[in-house]
Design an enzyme around this catalytic site. Structure first.
Site, PDB file in Angstrom:
ATOM      1  CG  HIS A   1      -8.309  -0.852  25.638  1.00  0.00           C
ATOM      2  ND1 HIS A   1      -7.500  -1.358  26.632  1.00  0.00           N
ATOM      3  CD2 HIS A   1      -8.012   0.477  25.540  1.00  0.00           C
ATOM      4  CE1 HIS A   1      -6.728  -0.384  27.106  1.00  0.00           C
ATOM      5  NE2 HIS A   1      -7.032   0.740  26.463  1.00  0.00           N
TER       6      HIS A   1
ATOM      7  CG  HIS B   1      -7.438   2.109  31.767  1.00  0.00           C
ATOM      8  ND1 HIS B   1      -6.560   1.041  31.727  1.00  0.00           N
ATOM      9  CD2 HIS B   1      -7.227   2.794  30.598  1.00  0.00           C
ATOM     10  CE1 HIS B   1      -5.856   1.096  30.611  1.00  0.00           C
ATOM     11  NE2 HIS B   1      -6.251   2.143  29.906  1.00  0.00           N
TER      12      HIS B   1
ATOM     13  CB  CYS C   1      -3.001   1.196  28.359  1.00  0.00           C
ATOM     14  SG  CYS C   1      -3.040   2.850  29.061  1.00  0.00           S
TER      15      CYS C   1
END
Length: 852
Positions: A293, A329, A161
């Site tokens: 994030h 995401h 990620c």
């Protein structure tokens, strides 16, 4: 003597996601607060209540022929699309600029699409041609560099990620060296079944659109791509480029805590923000906005909020928001998409809201900019991303170029003080070097064909009639019918690491979590630590780890994939994080407590040399005092070796004694398994610790031939190798007359022999018959990620002993004008040139100077 850091600006952007097809559409969607998260069209049949941010429209690829596009997967196609847009917006059409422009791509799931017909049991659409072109993890960088004509060298970052955020930081640090005036950075992440199934099985996903920091916890997964053209400021100004923003600083860190969960104390997140602030010469009060994030999961949101509270005493006055409520995401492309969102909204004096915000969750009590834009004139802001394995990334940036003064650093001399290796020749350095110098048989060669259990055949791929016919059609287009008929009977051999008892060498070892590749990596890493006399106590933040991967954790990937058949909802969650490319670095970091800069590259063959280059920059630029770099590989299963045989044009040797590097009668190469690691540190730091410096890295070079679609082209490869050598010599400040030894890295195939030896001739000139040339791949097999590093380890020992052992096994060489070493030579090697290359056309060169 202090060196002023180069200013790195953004001169081009590219974007595509569920809510926009380009940068202009993205800006409009952001201001209209469009949420692209909806019930998933693709995954609802498997996963009840699944929602996602999916790219469902037909995507147009400008200037790309349809016949070429059909062989590419979405990871490469999307990367090409956004890269093309970024270069166009940067007005970077000139071949001269592109020849000097580097490429770094961040991605979590590369080389996946070609295998999806197998997992989704849709065999009729299986394409072996697509698998050959786009079926390796490293393929997107090679494809995009070729399509866009970028020859400044490429890397592929695979830190899940944080991949694209990490890639931006690498681009920033790479420009500081001066080799590349510009670097195109891309994040690309199509959404595939293995990723969706993994997050779903972890119960991390929410049935409604994500609402970071509020309401019911859970993430919404997304897909998309983004690109930034990074450029040195003076270079950009000189060519009249538009400047959109400036990257002020960057840092990474590792939690060394858990495979999936963030550290609840948020120590790694705190460290990475403080490091980025320190690198920028800024204080916490200088940050006016934080793009978080913000996944929406309970663990992330609590940990991230705690970290910000620890770093920023006045955090209550700093707006914080998450872009993931817009587009979900985006995994490997998340960071770059979110940074572009900041670059499009902050100049309008507006701060992005966190959409879908409801009731703040316990401990989430900051100004998360709920639902509506907030008016603010932001000068300097922070962008954070976090990943599985505790990989943390932080970028400090501004949409106003020049408002933050540049910092300076004292360039360090980079020394090698420790080395470690595992190979078929031995389980530690002493055993391996004994084999190289004695000429003993270098380990056991194992025949894979016929010795692999049926469970390793990857769902009976080659037994399905549609797939078998497709394979046959493809092979008949390349090889004669007799070759095709005997392919199924072909023997494939590998240099194997056998009879290994890790507990004999390791004081900490969790065999439940250690697959072969992690075991090899940890063994080599601990040897390097021991050689450098480095014991990690509570100072793990001073030690970085950069690993390069080729195929990664193959056995874990295959086990994970097979667990999805026939029911993807019952996938084994224990295998999901272990199947990621950065799982090896995670395992090593947790085991040994390494908490400094942490990056995994997956650039393919010799990815460890990419790791070496980045580790060198971290030391040289005073970003870390010490870094471990290296790579590891485990033997392929029968399925993967079968594909490799096809992909390489059946150039795998069919008997163990046939591997003759530079041999006139070479029959191909043998695969190998093992690991190679080097411990790097500032030369003066090592001397202050009283540790001998084995060698100093004087300089390195990296170039790309951009000829991925013309794999038989020798001349572009040879020219690219020569370019990388010249760069290395230029940085080292020496002439070719000072080089005492050249260590090549050809795998022994005719094409790679010709390219490498052609470059050596071009560089050595009249000295071609005087300078010894070696290559020790025959001792280890082609340990893909780190064959060059294993060769370099032998070169370090050559410098110590004053002896050059011969090239093994080769009887008759392909050239008689080059001084191949065929018997033990006594020669004091002070300066050596070591080469390495990827299968995608990336070429590395390193100049080493023996330690005093």
């Amino acid at each position: 003597m202090q060196t002023q850091r180069k200013r790195v600006v953004v001169t081009g952007m590219g974007h595509m996601s569920s809510i926009a097809d380009n940068v202009d559409e993205f800006k409009e969607a952001l201001f209209n607060k469009v949420c692209g998260i909806h019930p998933s069209e693709h995954y609802q049949p498997w996963f009840d209540g699944a929602n996602a941010s999916e790219v469902l429209r037909e995507v147009i690829y400008e200037d790309l022929p349809a016949e070429r596009a059909e062989l590419l997967d979405k990871a490469a196609l999307w990367a090409y699309k956004v890269g093309h847009e970024a270069l166009k917006r940067a007005d970077a059409a000139s071949a001269e600029l592109r020849a000097k422009t580097g490429l770094i791509i961040g991605i979590s799931s590369a080389g996946t699409e070609a295998y999806m017909p197998i997992l989704e049991e849709n065999y009729e659409i299986f394409s072996l041609r697509k698998m050959v072109v786009s079926g390796s993890f490293a393929s997107p960088s090679a494809i995009v560099s070729a399509l866009l004509g970028l020859k400044g060298g490429f890397e592929l970052v695979a830190t899940a990620c944080t991949a694209s955020t990490n890639a931006i930081g690498m681009g920033f640090d790479q420009i500081q060296n001066g080799k590349n005036p510009a670097v195109l950075v891309i994040g690309t992440e199509p959404l595939y079944l293995p990723t969706f199934a993994g997050f779903y099985a972890l119960h991390a996903m929410k049935r409604s659109p994500a609402s970071p920091f509020s309401g019911e916890p859970g993430m919404s997964i997304g897909e998309g791509a983004g690109a930034l053209m990074l450029e040195e400021y003076e270079h950009a100004v000189a060519r009249g480029a538009t400047i959109y923003a400036e990257i002020v600083s960057y840092a990474t860190s590792g939690d060394a805590y858990h495979e999936t969960a963030p550290d609840p104390r948020a120590e790694g997140a705190v460290q990475v923000m403080r490091s980025a602030l320190n690198n920028a010469g800024l204080e916490p009060h200088d940050i006016q906005y934080i793009n978080a994030h913000g996944t929406g999961t309970d663990a992330n949101d609590r940990s991230e909020t705690l970290a910000m509270k620890k770093v920023f005493p006045t955090i209550a006055n700093i707006p914080v928001s998450s872009t993931k409520a817009y587009v979900g995401h985006n995994i490997g492309s998340a960071g770059i998409i979110e940074l572009i969102a900041c670059y499009l909204t902050l100049p309008e004096k507006k701060i992005l809201p966190t959409l879908n915000f409801t009731v703040p969750r316990p401990t989430c009590d900051l100004n998360y900019v709920p639902n509506e834009f907030q008016a603010a004139d932001v000068g300097v802001f922070m962008k954070n991303n976090y990943a599985f394995g505790g990989n943390n990334c932080c970028i400090i940036s501004s949409t106003r170029s020049g408002i933050v003064p540049t910092t300076s650093y004292e360039p360090k001399r980079v020394g090698i003080t420790g080395m470690g290796a595992v190979a078929s020749a031995g389980h530690d350095i002493e055993e391996i070097l004994d084999v190289v110098w004695s000429g003993k048989p270098s380990g056991r060669k194992v025949k894979l064909t016929g010795e692999v259990e049926e469970s390793h055949s990857f769902a009976g791929l080659v037994d399905h009639p549609s797939v078998r016919n497709e394979v046959r059609r493809h092979l008949l287009g390349i090889f004669s019918p007799d070759v095709v008929e005997t392919l199924g009977e072909r023997e494939i051999w590998v240099h194997a690491v056998d009879d290994l008892d890790p507990r004999k060498y390791l004081r900490r070892f969790d065999e439940r979590k250690a697959n072969p590749i992690c075991t090899f990596a940890l063994l080599a890493l601990t040897q390097a630590l021991k050689g450098a006399n480095r014991k990690i106590r509570r100072d793990g933040h001073d030690l970085g780890l950069v690993l390069g991967m080729a195929k990664g954790p193959r056995t874990t990937v295959e086990t994970y994939m097979r667990s999805m058949i026939p029911e993807p909802t019952k996938v084994r969650t224990s295998e999901f994080p272990g199947a990621l490319m950065n799982a090896i670095a995670t395992f090593c970091s947790i085991t040994e407590g390494i908490k400094g800069y942490n990056t995994t590259l997956a650039t393919g063959n010799n990815a460890a040399f990419g790791a070496l280059g980045y580790g060198y920059e971290l030391i040289r630029q005073s970003l870390q005092p010490q870094v471990i770099v290296g790579g590891a590989d485990e033997r392929p299963t029968q399925f993967w070796s079968y594909l490799q045989a096809i992909n390489d044009g059946l150039q795998l040797a069919d008997r163990p004694e046939a591997y003759e590097v530079y041999g006139e009668n070479g029959k191909g190469y043998l695969l190998g398994e093992g690991a190679g690691m080097l411990f790097l540190e500032d030369v003066n730091y090592a001397r202050a610790r009283g540790v001998p410096v084995l060698a100093e890295i004087l300089g390195y070079g990296r170039a790309c031939d951009a000829s991925y679609f013309d794999r038989d082209a020798v001349e572009p490869r040879s020219e690219s190798i020569a370019t990388s050598i010249r760069q290395a010599l230029d940085e080292a400040g020496i002439g070719i007359d000072e080089v005492d030894l050249v260590c090549g890295n050809s795998d022994g195939t005719a094409l790679n022999n010709a390219a490498e030896l052609g470059a050596i001739r071009a560089i050595l000139g009249e000295r071609v018959a005087q300078v010894p040339v070696v290559n020790y791949n025959g001792h280890f097999g082609n340990v893909e990620s780190c064959s060059g590093m294993l060769n370099m380890i032998v070169v370090l020992e050559i410098m110590r002993r004053g002896e050059i052992p011969p090239i093994p096994h080769t009887k008759t060489f392909v050239a008689n004008d080059i001084q191949f070493v065929t018997s033990l030579q006594r020669k004091q090697v002070r300066t050596a040139l070591v080469l390495g290359a990827t299968e995608g056309g990336n070429h590395y060169a390193y100049v080493l100077r023996a330690g005093a």
